[in-house]
Design an enzyme around this catalytic site. Structure first.
Site, PDB file in Angstrom:
ATOM      1  N   LYS A   1     -41.085   3.277  21.180  1.00 15.26           N
ATOM      2  CA  LYS A   1     -42.466   3.764  21.137  1.00 15.26           C
ATOM      3  C   LYS A   1     -43.058   4.019  22.522  1.00 15.26           C
ATOM      4  O   LYS A   1     -43.819   4.967  22.715  1.00 15.26           O
ATOM      5  CB  LYS A   1     -43.343   2.781  20.358  1.00 15.26           C
ATOM      6  CG  LYS A   1     -43.010   2.743  18.873  1.00 15.26           C
ATOM      7  CD  LYS A   1     -43.948   1.815  18.113  1.00 15.26           C
ATOM      8  CE  LYS A   1     -43.619   1.814  16.621  1.00 15.26           C
ATOM      9  NZ  LYS A   1     -44.569   0.982  15.860  1.00 15.26           N
TER      10      LYS A   1
ATOM     11  N   ASP B   1     -50.283   3.763  13.761  1.00 12.05           N
ATOM     12  CA  ASP B   1     -50.103   2.373  13.347  1.00 12.05           C
ATOM     13  C   ASP B   1     -51.432   1.651  13.139  1.00 12.05           C
ATOM     14  O   ASP B   1     -51.623   0.942  12.141  1.00 12.05           O
ATOM     15  CB  ASP B   1     -49.278   1.607  14.385  1.00 12.05           C
ATOM     16  CG  ASP B   1     -47.797   1.904  14.291  1.00 12.05           C
ATOM     17  OD1 ASP B   1     -47.325   2.316  13.215  1.00 12.05           O
ATOM     18  OD2 ASP B   1     -47.090   1.722  15.308  1.00 12.05           O
TER      19      ASP B   1
END
Length: 282
Positions: free
Chosen positions: A67, A103
């Site tokens: 990420k 997220d």
């Protein structure tokens, strides 16, 4: 004519439910798409992404351990990806990749809409300071929590995340060794494997659990069992795994790519039923 190609990239990734989730979303919306899984170790991420783009890839979800690197290769970041410093959603452009992070909104939507949580004014403990924690921390602050305590096995990472969030009055980095002395919390979120030893035994003090404390593990399935078992044994009010967040962050990614928000509840219910069926069969 082939359908647009999407994928989740991570390591390991064979267990990912993302291909199934996006297939269901595509069917809901009447959108033809291909969505696969690409297993790429940390050192192979750039090459794997380049190969995916060369083969017609137009969008990708990014999971561990990539990420942070995904944010680094993007030509443009959305505001929420910039604040998080990590990317879980990539969009192919004429000049490269743009990055987003879904997220945080996925977690908050799951907690508030599906589980009826009111996050306002809550004292929150976030275990972990890696990509998952970075992705959800800004959204928790935006949702109105009172205080966010960050604990990570590597103290410098807790400090770095707290500094990046830029809200010293609400964000407090602490040391792992201080967990037994930092009081109790209204909400505890596990964004790491910090609660487990190699044998799956729990190492967290029960004093962290305040009356009516709710506990969340961002993992799902077997990965969430040890932490949530500790939470139940320690008196947590509600325990919640990360399946709902997974579905909701995927729904937000689908919206980014296709301009349509799918029905996350229908897919969540299907996955819960599938999980129950597998547990019964096992």
């Amino acid at each position: 004519m082939s359908s647009p190609r999407y994928a989740v990239i991570g390591h390991p990734v064979s267990h990912s439910l993302s291909p199934l989730i996006h297939a269901r979303f595509g069917k809901q919306a009447g959108i033809a798409l291909e969505y696969g899984a690409i297993d790429a170790p940390r050192e192979n991420f750039d090459a794997a992404l380049a190969a995916f783009a060369a083969e017609g890839g137009v969008g990708a979800n990014v999971t561990l351990p990539h990420k942070q690197r995904a944010a680094g290769i993007c030509g443009h970041l959305t505001e929420r990806a910039r604040r998080a410093g990590v990317v879980n959603t990539l969009v192919r452009t004429a000049t490269g990749w743009d990055g987003d992070n879904t997220d945080g909104v996925g977690l908050v939507r799951d907690l508030t809409s599906r589980h009826g949580q009111d996050l306002r004014g809550r004292k929150v403990l976030l275990l972990g300071a890696g990509g998952a924690a970075q992705g959800v921390a800004p959204a928790l602050l935006d949702a109105g929590i009172a205080d966010l305590f960050i604990v990570n096995r590597t103290d410098t990472r807790s400090d770095a995340l707290a500094d990046a969030l830029g809200e010293p009055r609400r964000v407090h980095p602490r040391y792992f060794n201080d967990l037994g002395a930092i009081g109790s919390f209204d909400l505890i979120i596990n964004a790491t494997s910090i609660a487990r030893t190699s044998r799956g035994e729990l190492v967290l003090p029960g004093s962290l659990i305040a009356p009516r404390c709710d506990v969340v593990d961002l993992g799902y399935g077997e990965a969430a069992i040890p932490f949530l078992s500790w939470a139940r044994a320690s008196g947590a009010d509600h325990v919640i795994d990360g399946l709902g967040m997974l579905v909701e962050q995927a729904a937000e990614s689908f919206l980014v790519w296709h301009g349509v928000r799918p029905d996350g509840d229908a897919v969540y219910d299907e996955l819960r039923a599938r999980e129950s069926s597998m547990a019964t069969a096992g």
